[in-house]
Design a protein around this motif. Sequence first.
Motif, PDB file in Angstrom:
ATOM      1  N   UNK A   1      12.206   2.894  33.837  1.00 27.10           N
ATOM      2  CA  UNK A   1      12.574   4.123  35.007  1.00 27.10           C
ATOM      3  C   UNK A   1      13.309   3.649  35.332  1.00 27.10           C
ATOM      4  N   UNK A   2      14.053   2.540  35.500  1.00 32.32           N
ATOM      5  CA  UNK A   2      15.773   1.972  36.248  1.00 32.32           C
ATOM      6  C   UNK A   2      16.258   1.741  35.103  1.00 32.32           C
ATOM      7  N   UNK A   3      16.418   0.802  34.586  1.00 37.15           N
ATOM      8  CA  UNK A   3      17.502  -0.129  33.575  1.00 37.15           C
ATOM      9  C   UNK A   3      16.650  -0.157  32.681  1.00 37.15           C
ATOM     10  N   UNK A   4      17.333  -0.449  31.261  1.00 39.41           N
ATOM     11  CA  UNK A   4      16.255  -0.331  29.998  1.00 39.41           C
ATOM     12  C   UNK A   4      15.621  -1.806  29.751  1.00 39.41           C
ATOM     13  N   UNK A   5      14.490  -2.467  29.173  1.00 37.56           N
ATOM     14  CA  UNK A   5      14.155  -3.737  28.821  1.00 37.56           C
ATOM     15  C   UNK A   5      14.813  -4.407  27.762  1.00 37.56           C
ATOM     16  N   UNK A   6      14.896  -5.263  27.557  1.00 37.24           N
ATOM     17  CA  UNK A   6      15.089  -5.594  26.001  1.00 37.24           C
ATOM     18  C   UNK A   6      14.397  -6.506  25.127  1.00 37.24           C
ATOM     19  N   UNK A   7      13.860  -6.339  24.595  1.00 39.43           N
ATOM     20  CA  UNK A   7      11.991  -6.922  23.588  1.00 39.43           C
ATOM     21  C   UNK A   7      13.094  -8.048  22.831  1.00 39.43           C
ATOM     22  N   UNK A   8      13.036  -9.090  22.903  1.00 41.95           N
ATOM     23  CA  UNK A   8      13.242 -10.158  21.409  1.00 41.95           C
ATOM     24  C   UNK A   8      11.820 -10.186  20.034  1.00 41.95           C
ATOM     25  N   UNK A   9      12.908  -9.913  19.688  1.00 41.50           N
ATOM     26  CA  UNK A   9      11.628  -9.613  18.812  1.00 41.50           C
ATOM     27  C   UNK A   9      11.111 -10.603  17.808  1.00 41.50           C
ATOM     28  N   UNK A  10      11.376 -12.323  18.248  1.00 42.53           N
ATOM     29  CA  UNK A  10      10.878 -13.845  18.046  1.00 42.53           C
ATOM     30  C   UNK A  10      10.070 -13.423  18.560  1.00 42.53           C
ATOM     31  N   UNK A  11      10.132 -14.151  20.133  1.00 42.92           N
ATOM     32  CA  UNK A  11       9.611 -14.503  21.465  1.00 42.92           C
ATOM     33  C   UNK A  11       8.758 -13.422  21.872  1.00 42.92           C
ATOM     34  N   UNK A  12       8.902 -12.376  22.055  1.00 43.01           N
ATOM     35  CA  UNK A  12       8.812 -11.233  22.021  1.00 43.01           C
ATOM     36  C   UNK A  12       8.398 -10.892  23.272  1.00 43.01           C
ATOM     37  N   UNK A  13       8.904 -11.744  24.062  1.00 47.20           N
ATOM     38  CA  UNK A  13       9.552 -11.492  26.315  1.00 47.20           C
ATOM     39  C   UNK A  13      10.231 -10.665  25.834  1.00 47.20           C
TER      40      UNK A  13
ATOM     41  N   UNK B   1      23.861  -9.622  18.510  1.00 44.40           N
ATOM     42  CA  UNK B   1      25.110 -10.135  19.650  1.00 44.40           C
ATOM     43  C   UNK B   1      24.432 -10.831  20.811  1.00 44.40           C
ATOM     44  N   UNK B   2      23.327 -10.032  21.301  1.00 38.69           N
ATOM     45  CA  UNK B   2      22.668 -11.078  22.776  1.00 38.69           C
ATOM     46  C   UNK B   2      21.431 -12.934  22.192  1.00 38.69           C
ATOM     47  N   UNK B   3      22.240 -13.428  22.778  1.00 46.52           N
ATOM     48  CA  UNK B   3      20.832 -14.486  22.905  1.00 46.52           C
ATOM     49  C   UNK B   3      19.837 -14.331  23.962  1.00 46.52           C
ATOM     50  N   UNK B   4      19.161 -14.996  23.148  1.00 44.07           N
ATOM     51  CA  UNK B   4      17.568 -14.485  24.540  1.00 44.07           C
ATOM     52  C   UNK B   4      17.801 -15.898  25.402  1.00 44.07           C
TER      53      UNK B   4
ATOM     54  N   UNK C   1      19.838 -13.364  16.370  1.00 40.18           N
ATOM     55  CA  UNK C   1      18.644 -12.681  17.235  1.00 40.18           C
ATOM     56  C   UNK C   1      18.706 -10.623  16.850  1.00 40.18           C
ATOM     57  N   UNK C   2      17.436 -10.108  17.534  1.00 45.45           N
ATOM     58  CA  UNK C   2      17.286  -8.499  17.136  1.00 45.45           C
ATOM     59  C   UNK C   2      16.169  -8.429  18.639  1.00 45.45           C
ATOM     60  N   UNK C   3      16.507  -7.517  19.231  1.00 42.81           N
ATOM     61  CA  UNK C   3      15.986  -6.899  20.833  1.00 42.81           C
ATOM     62  C   UNK C   3      16.231  -5.309  20.408  1.00 42.81           C
ATOM     63  N   UNK C   4      14.345  -5.214  20.942  1.00 43.37           N
ATOM     64  CA  UNK C   4      14.269  -3.170  20.536  1.00 43.37           C
ATOM     65  C   UNK C   4      14.367  -3.426  22.178  1.00 43.37           C
ATOM     66  N   UNK C   5      15.169  -2.101  22.401  1.00 47.06           N
ATOM     67  CA  UNK C   5      15.212  -1.887  23.922  1.00 47.06           C
ATOM     68  C   UNK C   5      14.284  -0.430  24.125  1.00 47.06           C
ATOM     69  N   UNK C   6      14.153  -0.568  25.477  1.00 48.22           N
ATOM     70  CA  UNK C   6      12.943   0.195  25.394  1.00 48.22           C
ATOM     71  C   UNK C   6      13.265   0.364  27.022  1.00 48.22           C
ATOM     72  N   UNK C   7      13.234   2.380  27.138  1.00 46.19           N
ATOM     73  CA  UNK C   7      13.975   2.433  28.272  1.00 46.19           C
ATOM     74  C   UNK C   7      12.781   2.496  29.401  1.00 46.19           C
TER      75      UNK C   7
END
Length: 151
Positions: A128-140, A103-106, A120-126
């Motif tokens: 304290x504020x807004x969620x963070x998305x971690x790219x499966x490939x570059x791991x940022x 769905x999203x571009x890195x 693309x694939x992003x892992x969702x991490x909750x």
Amino acid sequence: MNKLQVEAIEHGTVIDHIPAGMGVRILKFFQLTTNGERITVGLNLRSGENGTKDLIKVENTTFTKEQADQLALFASSATINQIANFEVISKYHVELPEAIDEVLACPNSNCITNHQPAKTRFYVKQSDQAPKLKCQYCEKSFNVELFSELN
């Protein structure tokens, strides 16, 4: 006190309990204005629970469970109401997904997904504020707000 009535929809989706100010981002992110369907948007409406909220009604559009859970990135308190024949046939709260695929571009210009035909694939991490998305490939990891600004 006078009240204005918003016309009911026969078939479609109502997204309710959107945090005030997020309605326009959701319209853009899901590209809801591109399909030619009638949309009713309420911004900064009074809400007994949160003080104010946004609301979106989209005719002849049904959100899949996957789309609804992607909505949780921007509105974790939102509810989805599916409408058929002017009646609510299902209502559920969105849940933050574990991952978002294709769905999203890195945002990392050096990521391989921006140079090769990779899904693309992003892992969702909750957080304290807004969620963070971690790219499966570059791991940022990226703040979710960055993606709503890009779309």
